[in-house]
Design a protein around this motif. Structure first.
Motif, PDB file in Angstrom:
ATOM      1  N   GLN A  20       1.085   1.114  10.591  1.00  0.00           N
ATOM      2  CA  GLN A  20      -0.366   0.677  11.187  1.00  0.00           C
ATOM      3  C   GLN A  20       0.062  -0.101   9.905  1.00  0.00           C
ATOM      4  OE1 GLN A  20      -0.022   3.245  11.604  1.00  0.00           O
ATOM      5  NE2 GLN A  20      -0.296   3.841  13.662  1.00  0.00           N
ATOM      6  N   ASP A  21      -0.222   0.151   9.039  1.00  0.00           N
ATOM      7  CA  ASP A  21      -0.095  -1.287   7.590  1.00  0.00           C
ATOM      8  C   ASP A  21       0.804  -2.110   7.310  1.00  0.00           C
ATOM      9  OD1 ASP A  21      -2.810   0.415   7.041  1.00  0.00           O
ATOM     10  OD2 ASP A  21      -1.445   1.029   5.260  1.00  0.00           O
ATOM     11  N   ALA A  46       2.299   2.620   3.273  1.00  0.00           N
ATOM     12  CA  ALA A  46       3.264   1.121   3.923  1.00  0.00           C
ATOM     13  C   ALA A  46       4.875   1.509   2.745  1.00  0.00           C
ATOM     14  CB  ALA A  46       3.193  -0.144   4.007  1.00  0.00           C
ATOM     15  N   PRO A  60       0.602  -1.575  -0.860  1.00  0.00           N
ATOM     16  CA  PRO A  60       0.045   0.097  -0.048  1.00  0.00           C
ATOM     17  C   PRO A  60       0.492   1.322  -0.134  1.00  0.00           C
ATOM     18  CG  PRO A  60      -0.911  -1.551   1.699  1.00  0.00           C
ATOM     19  CD  PRO A  60       0.548  -2.238   0.676  1.00  0.00           C
TER      20      PRO A  60
END
Length: 449
Positions: free
Chosen positions: A290-291, A124, A121
């Protein structure tokens, strides 16, 4: 440690060996052109470390290239104290083999992560790129050039921390380059064009490596395609260069432009300003940590569950020597040593399995079981699961399915499965263990009557 592989009969000796009288080797983490890296225990301080044994340097004279690389790696790492750069604890020579003792990182390399997940992503990818940027600024400020920025040298931990590692090719700014005449030192897919042409590899080459890593993260593809032909890669790198990304690729234009600026072929025109890189990445990385943490922990969990499952995947008889029959049916078991490719865990071949059976006593299996329980209690569930996958098979073959050591090992396998979110499988295994314990108790009661 003398540089030989420890995947055969000497594997147990390797795991109990003390390097320099202080570091107890636990398991193989990886191999490279310069040597091997083991997870180890510092018995003096009681902490986990990574011990890198430069077996390629063994027996070389002080003026040899590999020895000089080792010396430069030590000096480079010792000068840097930054959360984005792997920490060096100690160094020395053990039985003629130089070694480094470093911080052990629980996670994956960026290369392994992209192989497992495909394109990352955007948030990320920007988080990883920012981590590399901060690390490069730190090392460059201290006069160090990494010289081999590539996905396999970027570690990502389970909490989303990004760490630049493996300074085996680093040189301090102002020192003479140590590349052999005509040698290509580095990875062509991520190597700056000036390095391919034999020119000096300065800080600008590190920024090119960052751009190539970012290309991989955003597209899931190698910059010059899936080829191992060094000549073809060099022709593309020195010709049209890394393909330009556009909005049609589904990538934000500022990010596509950043990759292009970092990957300019002329190092004098290449973007090398950390502040400019940071200004592009930060607005695009909301939620990226977090990703990233979710991707890494998810992959590590899947690997660990697969390792445990592998003991039951393909049960088949073990081919026996002429005139002999195997006592029990074996399943493919995960090796106690880490595979070179963590995306495809190694299994024990028939020959290796026979060696393991012949060399490990029931007492040795019990010792490994206790070591695995200790790993579980310290929270190292993935490592314990890999160890128990082999211990259970050894116990089944040597001791039988109803032996207390076998049942205890299977119980702890179930504990690992439960902690790795494989609850249904854990319950099924616990049920099988309980049934066998019950039948064993019934037989014992009957013999007392």
């Amino acid at each position: 440690m003398s540089g030989q592989d420890h995947d055969g009969p000497d594997a147990e000796d390797a795991r109990t060996q003390l390097v320099a009288g202080r570091y107890r080797l636990l398991q193989l983490l990886g191999r490279g052109g310069m040597g091997v890296v083991h997870e180890a225990e510092d018995v003096q301080l009681g902490r986990r470390v990574a011990v890198k044994m430069l077996t390629a340097v063994e027996g070389l004279a002080a003026e040899d290239v590999a020895w000089e690389r080792f010396q430069r790696e030590v000096r480079a790492l010792a000068r840097i104290d930054h959360p984005g750069v792997v920490t060096l604890y100690d160094s020395g020579v053990h039985e003629g083999v130089p070694y480094l003792v470093m911080q052990v990182l629980d996670g994956l390399s960026l290369a392994d992560l992209v192989v497992a997940t495909g394109p990352l992503p955007v948030a990320a990818a920007c988080t990883v790129a920012l981590g590399i940027t901060e690390a490069l600024q730190a090392v460059h400020d201290r006069g160090v050039v990494h010289r081999d920025v590539k996905p396999s040298n970027v570690g990502v931990t389970g909490n989303g921390r990004v760490v630049l590692q493996d300074f085996g090719l680093a040189r301090l700014a102002g020192e003479t380059a140590i590349t052999r005449t005509g040698a290509l030192v580095g990875t062509p897919q991520f190597m700056a064009p000036e390095a391919m042409s034999g020119g000096p590899r300065e800080a600008a080459a590190d920024w090119y490596g960052l751009g190539a890593c970012l290309y991989l993260m955003l597209t899931g593809e190698l910059p010059f395609g899936p080829t191992a032909d060094v000549g073809a890669i060099m022709l593309r790198a020195l010709g049209e260069g890394i393909p330009r990304l556009t909005a049609d690729d589904g990538i934000p234009l500022p990010l596509a432009h950043l990759v292009g600026e970092l990957c300019r072929q002329d190092p004098l025109l290449r973007l090398t300003d950390a502040a400019v890189v940071r200004d592009t990445l930060v607005p695009l990385m909301y939620g990226g940590t977090q990703d990233l943490a979710g991707l890494v922990t998810g992959r590590l969990r899947a690997e660990a569950v697969d390792a445990v499952r592998s003991t039951e995947v393909s049960a088949r008889p073990l081919p026996a020597p002429p005139g002999e029959e195997p006592e029990y049916v074996w399943a493919e078991a995960v090796s106690l040593s880490a595979a070179p490719d963590p995306m495809h865990p190694a299994t024990l071949s028939d020959t290796t399995r026979r060696i393991v059976l012949g060399s490990m006593t029931p007492q040795g299996a019990l010792s490994r079981q206790r070591e695995a329980v200790g790993l579980v209690q310290r929270g190292q569930v993935r490592e314990a699961a890999q160890m128990l996958a082999v211990v259970v098979q050894i116990c089944l073959s040597k001791l039988g399915p109803d032996h207390p050591t076998t049942l205890t090992s299977q119980y702890w396998q179930a504990v690992c499965r439960a902690r790795l979110d494989a609850g249904d499988e854990a319950l099924e295994m616990l049920s099988r263990v309980n049934r066998r314990v019950g039948r064993r108790a019934d037989r014992t009661d009957g013999s007392d009557d």
